[in-house]
Design an enzyme around this catalytic site. Sequence first.
Site, PDB file in Angstrom:
ATOM      1  N   SER A   1      -7.610  -0.264  10.492  1.00  0.00           N
ATOM      2  CA  SER A   1      -7.889  -1.531   9.841  1.00  0.00           C
ATOM      3  C   SER A   1      -9.257  -2.014  10.291  1.00  0.00           C
ATOM      4  CB  SER A   1      -6.822  -2.556  10.239  1.00  0.00           C
ATOM      5  OG  SER A   1      -7.222  -3.874   9.924  1.00  0.00           O
TER       6      SER A   1
ATOM      7  N   LEU B   1       0.812  -1.205   0.000  1.00  0.00           N
ATOM      8  CA  LEU B   1       0.000   0.000   0.000  1.00  0.00           C
ATOM      9  C   LEU B   1       0.850   1.262   0.000  1.00  0.00           C
ATOM     10  CD1 LEU B   1      -2.715  -1.159   2.541  1.00  0.00           C
ATOM     11  CD2 LEU B   1      -3.196  -0.385   0.215  1.00  0.00           C
TER      12      LEU B   1
ATOM     13  N   TYR C   1      -2.217  -6.234  16.908  1.00  0.00           N
ATOM     14  CA  TYR C   1      -2.578  -5.490  15.703  1.00  0.00           C
ATOM     15  C   TYR C   1      -3.911  -4.772  15.904  1.00  0.00           C
ATOM     16  CZ  TYR C   1      -3.459  -4.753  10.682  1.00  0.00           C
ATOM     17  OH  TYR C   1      -3.716  -4.209   9.449  1.00  0.00           O
TER      18      TYR C   1
ATOM     19  N   ALA D   1      -3.545  -1.870  18.398  1.00  0.00           N
ATOM     20  CA  ALA D   1      -2.807  -0.756  17.817  1.00  0.00           C
ATOM     21  C   ALA D   1      -3.662   0.020  16.829  1.00  0.00           C
ATOM     22  CB  ALA D   1      -1.546  -1.274  17.126  1.00  0.00           C
ATOM     23  N   LYS D   2      -4.381  -0.701  15.967  1.00  0.00           N
ATOM     24  CA  LYS D   2      -5.179  -0.038  14.946  1.00  0.00           C
ATOM     25  C   LYS D   2      -6.369   0.702  15.545  1.00  0.00           C
ATOM     26  CE  LYS D   2      -2.921  -0.976  11.174  1.00  0.00           C
ATOM     27  NZ  LYS D   2      -2.115   0.104  10.566  1.00  0.00           N
TER      28      LYS D   2
ATOM     29  N   SER E   1      13.642   3.676  11.426  1.00  0.00           N
ATOM     30  CA  SER E   1      12.473   2.946  11.917  1.00  0.00           C
ATOM     31  C   SER E   1      11.494   3.875  12.633  1.00  0.00           C
ATOM     32  CB  SER E   1      12.899   1.839  12.883  1.00  0.00           C
ATOM     33  OG  SER E   1      11.765   1.241  13.482  1.00  0.00           O
ATOM     34  N   VAL E   2      10.206   3.702  12.335  1.00  0.00           N
ATOM     35  CA  VAL E   2       9.181   4.474  13.045  1.00  0.00           C
ATOM     36  C   VAL E   2       9.014   3.993  14.474  1.00  0.00           C
ATOM     37  CG1 VAL E   2       7.895   4.905  10.908  1.00  0.00           C
ATOM     38  CG2 VAL E   2       7.266   2.944  12.336  1.00  0.00           C
TER      39      VAL E   2
ATOM     40  N   ALA F   1      -6.243  -4.601   1.147  1.00  0.00           N
ATOM     41  CA  ALA F   1      -5.609  -4.926  -0.128  1.00  0.00           C
ATOM     42  C   ALA F   1      -4.816  -6.207   0.055  1.00  0.00           C
ATOM     43  CB  ALA F   1      -4.692  -3.791  -0.588  1.00  0.00           C
TER      44      ALA F   1
ATOM     45  N   ARG G   1       1.747  -8.418   1.169  1.00  0.00           N
ATOM     46  CA  ARG G   1       2.467  -9.516   1.831  1.00  0.00           C
ATOM     47  C   ARG G   1       1.942  -9.792   3.229  1.00  0.00           C
ATOM     48  NH1 ARG G   1       7.995  -7.576   4.223  1.00  0.00           N
ATOM     49  NH2 ARG G   1       7.452  -5.482   4.909  1.00  0.00           N
TER      50      ARG G   1
ATOM     51  N   ASP H   1      11.045   3.519   4.715  1.00  0.00           N
ATOM     52  CA  ASP H   1      10.824   2.080   4.883  1.00  0.00           C
ATOM     53  C   ASP H   1      12.116   1.436   5.354  1.00  0.00           C
ATOM     54  OD1 ASP H   1      10.251  -0.752   4.487  1.00  0.00           O
ATOM     55  OD2 ASP H   1       8.559  -0.079   3.280  1.00  0.00           O
TER      56      ASP H   1
END
Length: 311
Positions: A153, A20, A166, A169-170, A74-75, A198, A201, A39
């Site tokens: 998400s 994305l 996940y 966090a979202k 890194s974020v 989408a 990976r 990235d």
Amino acid sequence: MTELRFDGRVAVVTGAGRGLGRAYALLLAARGARVVVADIGAAVRGDGADPGPAAAVVREITGAGGQAVACTESVATPDGGRAIIDAALERFGRVDVLVHNAGNVRYAPLAEMTSEDFDAVLDVHLRGAFHVVRPAFPHMCAAGYGRVVLTSSIGGLYGNKRVAGYAAAKAGVVGLSNVVALEGADHGVTCNVIVPSAVTRLADGIDTSAYPPMDPGLVAPAVAWLAHETCTISGEMLVSIAGRLARAFVAETPGVHRPAWTPEQVAASLDAARDTADPWILPVVPAAHNDHIGRSFAMAAKGETHAGQGV
């Protein structure tokens, strides 16, 4: 219709080396933005690092006549987030658009998920959002302009099995976005959430053979509009899945008021309290927080009592 352009704008896109984020970076660049392709090049779990993906996207952009620079910080750390924003300021002198898309996932049933795996996902999705928003936001406010797009998400909105970190966090990203939208409102800074689906990976291991087309390019136009100066919304969530564009929102039922409650009265009033026939939909901007309190206090002041009043 006039083409929406980003000439003169500088966009930072995290997780832009693949999937994305790559689609977002390529579209913004094609429309004239100068792009920081951020990235670290990690694996799906967030392990490792590879400068190749970010560099490859930069080559695609510059090969097409655009301008871009790679950043492999890194974020997941405050220093890394600051370095990503600094890359925009040092190379292009400004930051107008911030799209936080970087992500990882670590699957495990809740009873088996480790705190290390939980934190590793929060570090990228939620803390990562803060780590890049925090240094970018003052620059945007000082400039009187900014567009922030954060990524949630359907897992964050509705949950899913085996992804507690996940999902948490979202969901947290939505709260962060609302605060950015509120505090940015007086400074020309908008903040919205994209809820994308989408085949990337992160879908490895999932049988997608029966899915309709779900290329990342189907999501990118929605993100580009949220990132554009003509964006008219802030504090909202746009869903993009398989070509479907929709709004997700938080709503409340009007509910039931009593000056005092017993557990039995809660049980008797639950159907009325949960009745969604006339929902409250409170826009984050300008003042959903205050509207929620004000409406609730108004019911208390009127002494309103609805169904179950004889219990």
